[in-house]
Scaffold this active site. Sequence first.
Site, PDB file in Angstrom:
ATOM      1  N   ASP A 128      37.411  39.122  36.127  1.00  0.00           N
ATOM      2  CA  ASP A 128      37.965  38.962  37.472  1.00  0.00           C
ATOM      3  C   ASP A 128      37.748  40.296  38.169  1.00  0.00           C
ATOM      4  O   ASP A 128      38.423  41.284  37.857  1.00  0.00           O
ATOM      5  CB  ASP A 128      39.448  38.617  37.388  1.00  0.00           C
ATOM      6  CG  ASP A 128      40.132  38.572  38.748  1.00  0.00           C
ATOM      7  OD1 ASP A 128      39.462  38.847  39.779  1.00  0.00           O
ATOM      8  OD2 ASP A 128      41.347  38.287  38.795  1.00  0.00           O
ATOM      9  N   VAL A 129      36.800  40.359  39.082  1.00  0.00           N
ATOM     10  CA  VAL A 129      36.433  41.644  39.671  1.00  0.00           C
ATOM     11  C   VAL A 129      37.451  42.162  40.684  1.00  0.00           C
ATOM     12  O   VAL A 129      37.275  43.251  41.234  1.00  0.00           O
ATOM     13  CB  VAL A 129      35.028  41.600  40.305  1.00  0.00           C
ATOM     14  CG1 VAL A 129      33.961  41.496  39.232  1.00  0.00           C
ATOM     15  CG2 VAL A 129      34.905  40.473  41.308  1.00  0.00           C
TER      16      VAL A 129
ATOM     17  N   THR B  78      23.394  27.290  50.095  1.00  0.00           N
ATOM     18  CA  THR B  78      23.783  27.566  48.715  1.00  0.00           C
ATOM     19  C   THR B  78      25.017  26.741  48.376  1.00  0.00           C
ATOM     20  O   THR B  78      25.701  26.234  49.274  1.00  0.00           O
ATOM     21  CB  THR B  78      24.112  29.062  48.522  1.00  0.00           C
ATOM     22  OG1 THR B  78      25.290  29.388  49.271  1.00  0.00           O
ATOM     23  CG2 THR B  78      22.962  29.947  48.969  1.00  0.00           C
TER      24      THR B  78
ATOM     25  N   LYS C 160      33.302  41.320  55.174  1.00  0.00           N
ATOM     26  CA  LYS C 160      31.868  41.582  55.222  1.00  0.00           C
ATOM     27  C   LYS C 160      31.551  42.741  56.159  1.00  0.00           C
ATOM     28  O   LYS C 160      30.595  43.497  55.944  1.00  0.00           O
ATOM     29  CB  LYS C 160      31.115  40.320  55.631  1.00  0.00           C
ATOM     30  CG  LYS C 160      31.205  39.200  54.596  1.00  0.00           C
ATOM     31  CD  LYS C 160      30.747  39.657  53.211  1.00  0.00           C
ATOM     32  CE  LYS C 160      30.753  38.522  52.195  1.00  0.00           C
ATOM     33  NZ  LYS C 160      30.290  38.945  50.852  1.00  0.00           N
TER      34      LYS C 160
ATOM     35  N   TYR D 282      37.001  36.488  55.989  1.00  0.00           N
ATOM     36  CA  TYR D 282      35.643  36.613  55.469  1.00  0.00           C
ATOM     37  C   TYR D 282      34.843  37.588  56.327  1.00  0.00           C
ATOM     38  O   TYR D 282      34.180  38.506  55.807  1.00  0.00           O
ATOM     39  CB  TYR D 282      34.969  35.248  55.453  1.00  0.00           C
ATOM     40  CG  TYR D 282      33.559  35.254  54.915  1.00  0.00           C
ATOM     41  CD1 TYR D 282      33.320  35.300  53.549  1.00  0.00           C
ATOM     42  CD2 TYR D 282      32.462  35.205  55.780  1.00  0.00           C
ATOM     43  CE1 TYR D 282      32.023  35.309  53.049  1.00  0.00           C
ATOM     44  CE2 TYR D 282      31.165  35.208  55.282  1.00  0.00           C
ATOM     45  CZ  TYR D 282      30.948  35.263  53.923  1.00  0.00           C
ATOM     46  OH  TYR D 282      29.667  35.270  53.434  1.00  0.00           O
TER      47      TYR D 282
ATOM     48  N   ASP E 237      30.761  36.822  35.677  1.00  0.00           N
ATOM     49  CA  ASP E 237      31.341  35.823  36.561  1.00  0.00           C
ATOM     50  C   ASP E 237      32.788  35.578  36.161  1.00  0.00           C
ATOM     51  O   ASP E 237      33.178  35.800  35.000  1.00  0.00           O
ATOM     52  CB  ASP E 237      30.553  34.508  36.502  1.00  0.00           C
ATOM     53  CG  ASP E 237      30.746  33.654  37.753  1.00  0.00           C
ATOM     54  OD1 ASP E 237      29.947  33.813  38.698  1.00  0.00           O
ATOM     55  OD2 ASP E 237      31.708  32.856  37.796  1.00  0.00           O
TER      56      ASP E 237
END
Length: 265
Positions: free
Chosen positions: A69-70, A197, A166, A162, A43
Amino acid sequence: MAERMKGKVVLVTGAGSSGPGWGNGKAAAVLYAREGAKVFAVDYRLEAAEETAKLITDEGGICVAHQADVSSSADVQGMAEKCQEVFGRIDVLHNNVGIVETGGPVEASEESWNRVVAVNQTSVFLTCKHVIPQMLKQKSGSIVNIGSIAGIRWIGFPYLAYSATKAALLAMTSNMAVQYAADGIRVNCVLPGLMNTPLIREPLVKNYGGDIDSMISQRDQSVPMGRMGDGWDTAYAALFLASDEARYISGTHLVVDGALTARSA
């Protein structure tokens, strides 16, 4: 514990939760561990990964927390190398990192667009770049990308970046599934619908009048099943696709949305 993932090493990005409760990544990491996997929980916030790791170890599972940090190639390379160092292999890559920022092309800033693309889309390119070589050596592997029905349909208000990221995950999933099929690597995508969530609370509440309870009620009512899903619904779909039960499934886009998309088809 059914041990559907016994003997497997699962690397989960976005394994922490953005707030109290069960996010998709946190639920997935815990579920993989409950099914016998060794989990490498990654994370951006180390404390979030550590919280997930503690939940797993308290239940008797095996988990190592890692900060990365991906959207950074150096961080992702280090992440993959550390997982390999700790566990000796990577059987499953679960790409869960994602952020939500609203607005269409006029309202959203260039900075917002670039940020969402980097976190939601470039991160998957980078994790696959640095993890797939290990899977090629093993001649096996499963990659599960967490997308969204926002990539295939309008869901009530504009969040262009977003939705675009996706949608991109669908093409990336299909492309990699075909490219690596002969190498024993499967690539699939889960498309959650309206989910309750921690991720939805702050960025989306303003689009529902600014009241969290009203937002939850409105989202529940818009789903044919009469309720939103949650992180566990996403996690169980991912578990199936990651497991050997799905050994002949690759290139699939699995919608998990309580029939919302089917009603709009």
